[in-house]
Design an enzyme around this catalytic site. Structure first.
Site, PDB file in Angstrom:
ATOM      1  N   ASP A 202     -50.821  16.161-121.212  1.00 26.70           N
ATOM      2  CA  ASP A 202     -49.371  16.931-121.447  1.00 26.70           C
ATOM      3  C   ASP A 202     -48.389  16.718-120.034  1.00 26.70           C
ATOM      4  OD1 ASP A 202     -47.363  18.871-121.239  1.00 26.70           O
ATOM      5  OD2 ASP A 202     -48.881  20.217-122.580  1.00 26.70           O
TER       6      ASP A 202
ATOM      7  N   TYR B 207     -52.212  24.776-121.056  1.00 25.33           N
ATOM      8  CA  TYR B 207     -51.546  25.601-121.787  1.00 25.33           C
ATOM      9  C   TYR B 207     -51.988  26.723-122.456  1.00 25.33           C
ATOM     10  CZ  TYR B 207     -47.249  27.045-124.124  1.00 25.33           C
ATOM     11  OH  TYR B 207     -46.045  27.811-124.508  1.00 25.33           O
TER      12      TYR B 207
ATOM     13  N   LYS C 117     -38.781  22.227-121.231  1.00 19.29           N
ATOM     14  CA  LYS C 117     -38.922  22.529-119.975  1.00 19.29           C
ATOM     15  C   LYS C 117     -37.713  21.365-119.209  1.00 19.29           C
ATOM     16  CE  LYS C 117     -41.707  25.378-121.872  1.00 19.29           C
ATOM     17  NZ  LYS C 117     -43.228  25.199-121.912  1.00 19.29           N
TER      18      LYS C 117
ATOM     19  N   ARG D 226     -35.814  13.079-142.460  1.00 17.08           N
ATOM     20  CA  ARG D 226     -37.235  13.510-141.755  1.00 17.08           C
ATOM     21  C   ARG D 226     -38.159  12.184-141.201  1.00 17.08           C
ATOM     22  NH1 ARG D 226     -41.048  13.576-145.425  1.00 17.08           N
ATOM     23  NH2 ARG D 226     -39.946  15.149-146.770  1.00 17.08           N
TER      24      ARG D 226
END
Ligand SMILES: *Cc1c(COP(=O)(O)O)cnc(C)c1O
Length: 386
Positions: A174, A102, A199, A50
């Site tokens: 973004d 978004y 994407k 992690r």
């Protein structure tokens, strides 16, 4: 700064691009949760995945280099990356968001961060004076998307970053729709770039991932702490997939853009089409600002058919182009923003910002453009209400 003069090369050789131990030309998938320690406190650079994993680190170094930032961070999704970045804020802070942000980012602020008294205000980032007037005492950050979907609204990133910094706001961009291949917001004054790497960066619709890149050591320390504390990290296999995807980003984007330009011109000339939103068209409202800050208009196009065309029939008549959420994969996809990607935005806000029920969003794939246009053309013909 990148080690390479041209991004087309950095995409393939940037960051940590091979394995120092074996000479393998690809970074291996270090599928491990923990690491043996040579003695108490004697780690070999890693202690728990992690906190750090070599495959993830290679990806993080790569995206930092591509965005020309100080450090990169990989998360389990774009939303996990945005959540980590917004976790820099404190109760009482407010975030300004562009009006076509978004839908998931809007929902995160409106329905999750509001539990912690972190609030938002929709601001017009396309109008500097209006934007500045919205900066009240409590505003501590701004989230910009450019182009912002579905109307592909272009924001002058440098202008908004300059105004924001005058008021000590954190500037978050973004950059999902453009990728560093087309636009590098940190070089335009942003402090943090976030990506849904699901994407274009991944590019094959086979991995959900998020990235964040910061421009300073101070922010890097804070995000590293949040990433390790909240734990939404990207697994090693998905990190590998993303590195693999990024290697072909340049060739994919070149073809995507060539196709998008042709699709936009086709739609603009088509008598059934009322409006086309694509910053790559000189007639588009955002064309000039976009040309100034990005290599070109990108790939995403939205359009509206005239009232005598039935939108449901249009979607159902498509044979090649698929109806699906998401974008940025090699295959062409269409979606209906008002009931799909932007459904989490209340209807009154949707109406105010121009997301009509007739709006169609096209993510132009890299298939042969003749087949894409033929499919759009036949579906438009089918959907005419006679
Ligand atoms: C898809 C998307 C997100 C969310 O990313 P996920 O990977 O789906 O969590 C955020 N911003 C933009 C612009 C997106 O298109």
């Amino acid at each position: 700064m990148s080690h390479f003069e041209h991004i087309g090369t950095a995409l393939i050789h940037g960051g940590i691009s091979n394995d120092a131990h074996t000479g393998a030309v690809n970074v291996p998938i270090y599928q491990t949760s923990t690491y043996q320690q040579d003695g108490l406190g004697k780690m070999r650079g890693y202690e728990y995945s992690r906190t750090g994993n070599p495959t993830r680190e290679a990806l993080e170094a790569l995206i930092a280099e591509l965005e020309e930032g100080y450090a990169g961070f990989a998360f389990a999704s774009g939303m996990a990356a945005i959540t980590a970045v917004l976790s820099l804020l404190h109760a009482g802070d407010r975030v300004l968001i562009s009006s076509n942000v978004y839908g998931g980012t809007f929902r995160l602020l409106a329905q999750v961060f509001d539990h912690f008294s972190i609030t938002y205000r929709i601001a017009d980032t396309t109008d500097a004076a209006k934007f500045e007037a919205d900066i009240t005492e409590d505003v501590k950050a701004v989230i910009i998307e450019s182009p912002a979907n579905p109307l592909m609204t272009v924001t002058d990133i440098r202008k908004i970053a300059d105004i924001s910094h005058k008021h000590n706001l954190l500037v978050i961009v973004d950059n999902t729709f453009m990728t560093p291949y087309l636009q590098k917001p940190l070089t335009l004054g942003a402090d943090i770039v976030v990506h849904s790497a699901t994407k274009y960066l991944g590019g094959h619709s086979d991995v959900v991932a998020g990235l964040a890149v910061v421009n300073s050591e101070e922010l890097a320390k804070k995000i590293a702490f949040i990433q390790n504390s909240t734990g939404g990290v990207l697994p090693p296999f998905d990190s590998f997939l993303l590195i693999r995807g990024i290697k072909t980003l340049g060739v994919r984007m070149d073809r995507h853009i060539e196709n998008a330009q042709k699709a936009a011109e086709f739609l603009q000339k088509h008598p059934a089409v009322k409006n086309v939103y694509y910053p790559g068209l000189p007639s588009d409202a955002g064309y000039e600002i976009n040309q100034k800050q990005a290599k070109n208009g990108g790939v995403m196009i939205s359009f509206e058919l005239h009232e005598n065309y039935d939108i449901e029939t249009f979607f159902e008549s498509l044979k090649l182009v698929m109806l699906a959420e998401s974008l940025g994969g090699v295959e062409s996809l269409v979606c209906h923003p008002s009931t799909m990607t932007h459904a989490s935005i209340p209807a009154d806000i949707r109406a105010k910002v121009g997301i009509t029920d007739g709006l169609i969003r096209l993510s132009t794939g890299i298939e042969d453009i003749r087949d894409i246009l033929a499919d759009l053309s036949q579906a438009i013909t089918e959907s005419e209400v006679k």
